[in-house]
Design an enzyme around this catalytic site. Structure first.
Site: not given
Length: 432
Positions: A63, A140, A164
């Site tokens: 990420k 997210s 997330s």
């Protein structure tokens, strides 16, 4: 014969580069040359009989909020990209992945500052959901789930503060794991909440998630135990987590329960009284919102106009939460954790839908009002388990439903490997 790591990374890089795909939106930085070198090194080790384990030569993404030495950590933000300083070292989890022989192919897109469950990013583009490109991927860890589902990688590493990893996994039809917070060190991960942030994998199987989780936690990966579900007491969560299901989730979830029903040792409906404590804490302002505002307060004052308006609005709503209310919310959480832990004296796993709705279309979140409504719906079920600091995993339900739906299994604080083993057994039964 299994394809070499070099062959597999070339295939992944080819998919990322395909202009007809979502690679440009899902992968913000592509490490093509470095990935090829790492894959060649892994292949050489494997040929010589000196493999470092199941992640040696595996194709991974990370990420956009993890530090990589020499790079500015953007966290999905153009403001941070322009104001930040290059990282002096890799994040701890990046170091561990490299030591395990993982081939890191790319950094993946995300909601700015990791502060939404929908996955929209106006700065770098929102990657389209693999099931329907008109729909959001969830967040997210948006790019991570798309990367796993679209085979840009074999395992994607994300974070989970309110859902997330699990929300995008549910929306995109893959598996996402949220560990107990203390399990994985967060040094070198750009924070959203000092209290609630956790780091976990998204992949296409429980076994891949388990191997990645072991490496992230600094353990030696080993095969999961294979308990029969005949040893597992399941608790089916009642109340608001199942009251607001849309038509697709409302049909798929009971089908999953029916498929699993003959296999549990026992199954019983469970009403969680500890949720009242969580609601009290949230009425005070919660835990993550004031922490997120504290982290971004200076940036908002100096360059807030460059932040995603939806994210900025969420952050500013916490501006006036008092220190007293924040401290009391933390105390509420301590009481809630103890009360929830007692639930696991009666059941081995809690079961519920991961998200109450399927992935909304991008048009459905185009106004602040519609964005907020869908974001609340996306986070409704998953955020419970960050508050109580337990481990949780989302598994795909595949019964011909028109869009992906997630089944969430929740385990006791610290029982991460046991939960993963139970999840593997459920995965097998759902696919049988």
């Amino acid at each position: 014969m299994t394809a070499s790591s070099r062959d597999r990374v070339e295939q992944a890089l080819g998919r990322i580069a395909d202009p007809a795909g979502e690679g440009a939106r899902a992968c913000l930085t592509v490490y093509a040359d470095e990935a090829r070198k790492a894959a060649d090194a892994a292949d050489a080790r494997i040929r010589s009989g000196s493999s470092r384990g199941p992640l040696d030569g595996a194709i991974l993404t990370i990420k956009d909020l993890f530090d990589v030495k020499g790079e500015v950590t953007r966290a999905g933000s153009r403001v941070l990209a322009s104001r930040g300083k290059p990282a002096e070292a890799d994040a701890v989890i990046v170091q561990r992945l490299r030591e395990a022989g993982a081939v890191i192919a790319a950094k993946t897109n995300m909601t700015e500052f990791a502060y939404s469950g929908l996955g929209a990013n106006p700065h770098f583009g929102t990657p389209g959901n693999p099931a329907d490109r008109r729909r959001v991927p969830g967040g997210s860890s948006s790019g991570a789930a798309v990367a796993a589902a679209d085979a840009f990688c074999e395992i994607a590493i994300g974070t989970d503060t309110g859902g997330s990893t699990r929300i995008p996994a549910a929306f995109c039809g893959v598996t996402g794991f949220k560990p107990t917070v203390k399990r994985v060190p967060r040094a070198g991960a750009f924070p959203l909440s000092f209290t609630l942030d956790s780091i976990g994998p998204i992949a296409r199987s429980v076994a891949d998630c388990a191997d990645a989780d072991a490496v992230l936690a600094g353990e030696t990966p080993s095969p999961l135990a294979s308990p029969s579900l005949k040893d597992v007491r399941a608790g089916f969560v009642q109340g608001y987590p199942i009251d607001g299901l849309d038509d697709i989730v409302g049909k798929a979830y009971p089908q999953a329960l029916a498929k699993l029903a003959p296999h549990w040792k026992s199954g019983a409906d469970v009403t969680l009284k500890a949720l009242d404590i969580m609601h009290t804490a949230n009425e005070r302002g919660g835990v993550a919102p004031p922490e997120a505002y504290a982290i971004h307060r200076t940036l908002l004052a100096e360059a807030g106009e460059g932040v995603d308006p939806n994210v900025r609005a969420r952050l500013l709503r916490s501006e006036k939460i008092s220190a007293a209310d924040y401290i009391l919310a933390l105390r509420d959480r301590e009481r809630g954790i103890a009360q929830m832990d007692a639930v696991f004296d009666q059941v081995d796993v809690l079961v519920m839908p991961t998200v109450q709705i399927v992935a909304p279309t991008m048009d459905e979140i185009s106004t602040p009002e519609s964005f907020n409504k869908r974001n609340v719906q996306a986070l409704m079920n998953t955020s419970i388990w960050n508050f109580f600091d337990v481990c949780a995993i989302s598994l795909p339900i595949r019964f011909g439903n028109a869009l992906p739906v997630g089944l969430m299994l929740v385990g006791r604080h610290g029982d991460d490997r046991r939960l993963l083993a139970m999840a593997a057994a459920v995965e097998s039964r759902l696919g049988a």
